[in-house]
Scaffold this motif. Structure first.
Motif, PDB file in Angstrom:
ATOM      1  N   UNK A 192      -2.208  11.793  10.634  1.00 30.69           N
ATOM      2  CA  UNK A 192      -3.421  11.195  11.377  1.00 30.69           C
ATOM      3  C   UNK A 192      -3.442   9.714  11.176  1.00 30.69           C
TER       4      UNK A 192
ATOM      5  N   UNK B 210      -2.273   5.264   8.465  1.00 29.93           N
ATOM      6  CA  UNK B 210      -2.064   6.555   8.594  1.00 29.93           C
ATOM      7  C   UNK B 210      -2.043   7.097   7.313  1.00 29.93           C
ATOM      8  N   UNK B 211      -2.274   8.617   7.380  1.00 34.36           N
ATOM      9  CA  UNK B 211      -1.972   9.615   6.506  1.00 34.36           C
ATOM     10  C   UNK B 211      -0.682  10.285   7.034  1.00 34.36           C
TER      11      UNK B 211
ATOM     12  N   UNK C 184       1.181  18.798  -3.582  1.00 35.68           N
ATOM     13  CA  UNK C 184       1.691  18.395  -2.587  1.00 35.68           C
ATOM     14  C   UNK C 184       1.432  16.822  -1.965  1.00 35.68           C
ATOM     15  N   UNK C 185       2.497  15.877  -1.800  1.00 35.40           N
ATOM     16  CA  UNK C 185       2.121  14.604  -1.587  1.00 35.40           C
ATOM     17  C   UNK C 185       1.116  14.190  -0.435  1.00 35.40           C
ATOM     18  N   UNK C 186       0.239  13.274  -0.606  1.00 41.48           N
ATOM     19  CA  UNK C 186      -0.651  12.670   0.498  1.00 41.48           C
ATOM     20  C   UNK C 186      -0.213  11.158   0.388  1.00 41.48           C
ATOM     21  N   UNK C 187       0.989  10.894   1.366  1.00 38.51           N
ATOM     22  CA  UNK C 187       1.196   9.502   1.808  1.00 38.51           C
ATOM     23  C   UNK C 187       0.241   8.914   2.448  1.00 38.51           C
ATOM     24  N   UNK C 188      -0.130   7.714   2.060  1.00 41.27           N
ATOM     25  CA  UNK C 188      -1.142   7.063   2.976  1.00 41.27           C
ATOM     26  C   UNK C 188      -0.762   5.467   2.983  1.00 41.27           C
TER      27      UNK C 188
ATOM     28  N   UNK D 151       1.514   4.203  -2.836  1.00 40.31           N
ATOM     29  CA  UNK D 151       1.190   5.646  -2.452  1.00 40.31           C
ATOM     30  C   UNK D 151       2.549   6.417  -3.155  1.00 40.31           C
TER      31      UNK D 151
ATOM     32  N   UNK E  88       3.144   9.444  -5.896  1.00 45.35           N
ATOM     33  CA  UNK E  88       3.715  10.869  -5.676  1.00 45.35           C
ATOM     34  C   UNK E  88       4.834  11.011  -6.719  1.00 45.35           C
TER      35      UNK E  88
ATOM     36  N   UNK F 287       0.896  -1.091   0.243  1.00 49.47           N
ATOM     37  CA  UNK F 287       0.059   0.099   0.221  1.00 49.47           C
ATOM     38  C   UNK F 287       0.776   1.335  -0.023  1.00 49.47           C
TER      39      UNK F 287
ATOM     40  N   UNK G 104      -4.363   5.446  12.587  1.00 49.75           N
ATOM     41  CA  UNK G 104      -5.376   4.660  13.193  1.00 49.75           C
ATOM     42  C   UNK G 104      -5.128   3.339  13.346  1.00 49.75           C
TER      43      UNK G 104
END
Lengths: 107, 124, 429
Positions: free
Chosen positions: C396, C383-384, C362-366, C342, C346, C338, C398
């Protein structure tokens, strides 16, 4: 119960501090956990670990249900003479398992 | 963002490159990128149920009405719809971004299924 | 653009950068003329590489040429290979071909890459052929450091399977598991951090125990000798092992087993600082590092992993190379499929922005890692991530909790299956 594992040096000099490490694979079921059926899993723990040297008591530990699975004990004693160290584990219901090792103490 | 070259160059290249993107995607690379991150979980499956709200933990998003998607994304972000995963996925995205993302997803259609204009769509 | 074998200079880089931008513009403005579009080459066709290639082609279209170099004609996903070992999936289910990438207009080259010539900006294949690039996205995966476990080797892996690269090793571990008797003992060695798929060993233990129990072998025992004092989703796994397969899985940290000294394939045993552990089946997951091609190209740190600039997964050693996936040191992101996918997205948009003069998002790695504790009991952690203080850090997160309702755990299994369908669709079309 599983076979306990015991490790100590084979040979030391008189007066040396002897490190002892003992492990027993045991679930240490606390009696507080709920099983898949929603009922409590019955308590089954090793409640006593007794170590002796040539029949003389060296250390006795009383274990409580809060102790995690696979109790591992590490302690040290002062070696004065050669002999056999024995560790006896007793679980709920009275079943016992023991392990021993000989240590040679050079003068 | 870094290294902005001459604006005219950007416009020319971006305009041409959009030929390969869904027609409705007047959005920039940023929205296309955000939509691509959705595809990490939300498969554009050709065998997806016709009702995108059908009981799947990760429903197909392509072609779904933008209003529905936007409402869901905002609810996840604002904690009104509980999902720890989705709350993290949309954290920090503002309303305008979410709206553009929802429109982009609506304009995208799953492979093997024609979109509104009858053209095969690109994956989100 | 011709690549010359001159020493790399900042001036030359700048000139080439402008030339490439011009090429990109010409490719779309001068109709009729057909100057070559800038060349993006992706090395490695796993989750990171395949997603990077498809993202670059989908968003870049005809303005770029995209080539994927991958040695294997088909790909066996390491993710879900634990399901195969436990008999929940077949090898065919986790084996995928690259035809979908070719259909997208990606040039798929099945050849073994031998080296990266960073000065010439080209990949050299074992056949002697070279593939030049304007930007390289390097997704080479891991190398298993067999020799880091005394007594272990590639040959020993035929006796003590690692199954940490999916394929024949997966089949071997599965058949060895099937052949075990009702009171068999299994020993599993787990490496120190960082390594591919942090919760993987513990999921594997849960699923092997499940398989044994489900086939009348609840008397079997699996002992994990870990190189770490704690592990991913530890409370969830330890609770799950006891709930589903009571007494079957034991986990020992180095403070208890005393450290791994050596393994002996001849006697099927492991010597630790505490004792000798022997088993009917020993599985050794060795320590790991970035694949040799990345290390040999000088793109790795002394620890064997490739550092990256967080904003774009670009190598700080070479601005024409991006490193993604398990080989990269991506801050707090774990080494998972995953995460690799991600990072692939990017890198792909960063390369497009760079080559075509677009603004870089802007990267949003997840990341999300799902693990099975039993076939109907799934847990997850994720997480993000964002750029923080020069690294990639959690924004953030979980994680599943012990004692969750069965329906929630069942739903996590559904999520894992959905995700598998989604990521393989994203990778292979």
């Amino acid at each position: 119960m599983e076979r306990p594992r015991l490790r100590l040096p084979e040979r030391v000099r008189a007066g040396d501090v002897v490190p002892v490490r003992a492990l027993l694979m045991h679930p240490m079921e606390s009696g507080l956990r709920l099983g898949p059926d929603g009922g409590r899993v019955p308590r089954r723990i090793v409640y006593r670990i007794a170590c002796s040297f040539e029949g003389e008591p060296l250390l006795v530990m009383d274990l409580e249900p809060g102790i995690a699975a696979n109790p591992y004990v590490e302690f040290a004693f002062l070696a004065r003479r050669s002999g056999t160290l024995t560790v006896v584990y007793t679980e709920d219901g009275g079943a016992e398992t023991a392990v021993e090792a000989f240590i040679e103490v050079e003068a | 963002m870094t290294g902005q070259p001459a604006k005219r160059g950007v416009a020319a290249v971006l305009g041409a490159a959009l030929l390969t993107m869904p027609a409705a995607a007047a959005d920039d690379l940023r929205i296309a990128y955000l939509a691509a991150t959705c595809a990490g979980c939300h498969a554009p499956r050709a065998d997806a149920p016709a009702d995108p709200a059908a009981d799947s933990p990760m429903p197909a998003l392509a072609g779904r009405p933008a209003d529905d998607t936007l409402a869901a994304l905002k609810a996840y972000r604002d904690g009104q719809r509980p999902s720890a995963v989705m709350a993290a996925a949309v954290a920090g995205l503002d309303d305008a971004t979410l709206a553009a993302l929802a429109r982009h997803l609506e304009a995208t259609s799953p492979p093997n299924r024609p979109n509104a204009s009858g053209q095969p769509g690109a994956a989100p | 653009m011709t690549a010359t074998r001159q020493p790399f200079t900042a001036t030359r880089r700048r000139v080439l950068g402008l030339a490439m931008l011009a090429t990109g513009v010409m490719a779309v403005s001068a109709r009729g003329a057909t100057p070559a579009p800038p060349r993006i080459v992706v090395l490695g066709g796993g989750a990171g590489g395949a997603v990077a290639a498809r993202t670059a082609k989908r968003l870049g279209g005809e303005a770029v040429s995209v080539t994927l170099v991958e040695a294997a004609p088909s790909y066996v996903t390491c993710f879900f290979s634990n399901w195969v070992i436990a008999g929940l999936r077949a090898m065919e289910d986790i084996t995928h071909g690259y035809a979908g990438l070719a259909a997208d207009g990606i040039a798929v080259v099945h050849g073994r890459a031998e080296a990266i010539d960073r000065d010439a900006r080209a990949i050299r294949l074992a056949t002697g052929e070279t593939i030049p690039y304007d930007r390289l996205i390097l997704a080479p995966g891991i190398a298993l450091r067999h020799e880091a476990v005394p007594g272990y080797s590639e040959a020993a892996a035929l006796t003590m399977p690692h199954a940490w690269k999916a394929g024949p090793q997966t089949t071997l571990l599965r058949s060895r598991l099937e052949a075990l008797g009702p009171t068999a003992s299994i020993v599993m060695l787990v490496p120190p951090n960082p390594y591919r798929c942090p919760p993987g060993p513990y999921e594997r233990a849960a699923l092997m125990a499940h398989r044994l129990k489900a086939t009348g072998r609840a008397g079997a025992r699996l002992t994990i000798l870990d190189a770490k004092e704690t592990f991913s989703k530890q409370a969830l796994f330890q609770e799950g092992w006891e709930r589903h397969t009571p007494g079957m899985v034991q986990w020992l940290p180095p403070s208890v087993h005393g450290g791994i000294l050596s393994v002996d394939p001849a006697t099927n045993s492991v010597e630790t600082g505490l004792d000798v552990f022997s088993g009917d089946l020993i599985t050794v997951i060795p320590p790991q590092q970035a694949a040799p091609i990345a290390v040999d190209a000088g793109l790795a740190d002394p620890d064997g992993w490739c550092p990256v600039v967080p904003a774009a997964m670009r190598s700080p050693m070479d601005s024409f190379v991006h490193v993604i996936g398990d080989a990269a040191k991506a801050g707090e992101m774990p080494k998972s499929a995953f995460a690799a996918a991600s990072q692939g997205r990017v890198a792909a948009v960063a390369v497009l922005a760079d080559l075509l003069g677009w603004p870089r998002p802007e990267p949003r790695y997840f990341n999300t890692c799902w693990s099975l504790i039993a076939p109907d009991d799934g847990v997850k952690v994720g997480a993000l991530y964002g750029e923080k203080a020069g690294g990639i850090a959690t924004v953030k997160g979980f994680v599943s909790q012990p004692g969750e309702p069965a329906a929630e755990r069942r739903r996590a299994v559904d999520e894992a299956e959905n995700w598998y369908a989604a990521i393989t669709a994203e990778m292979f079309g």
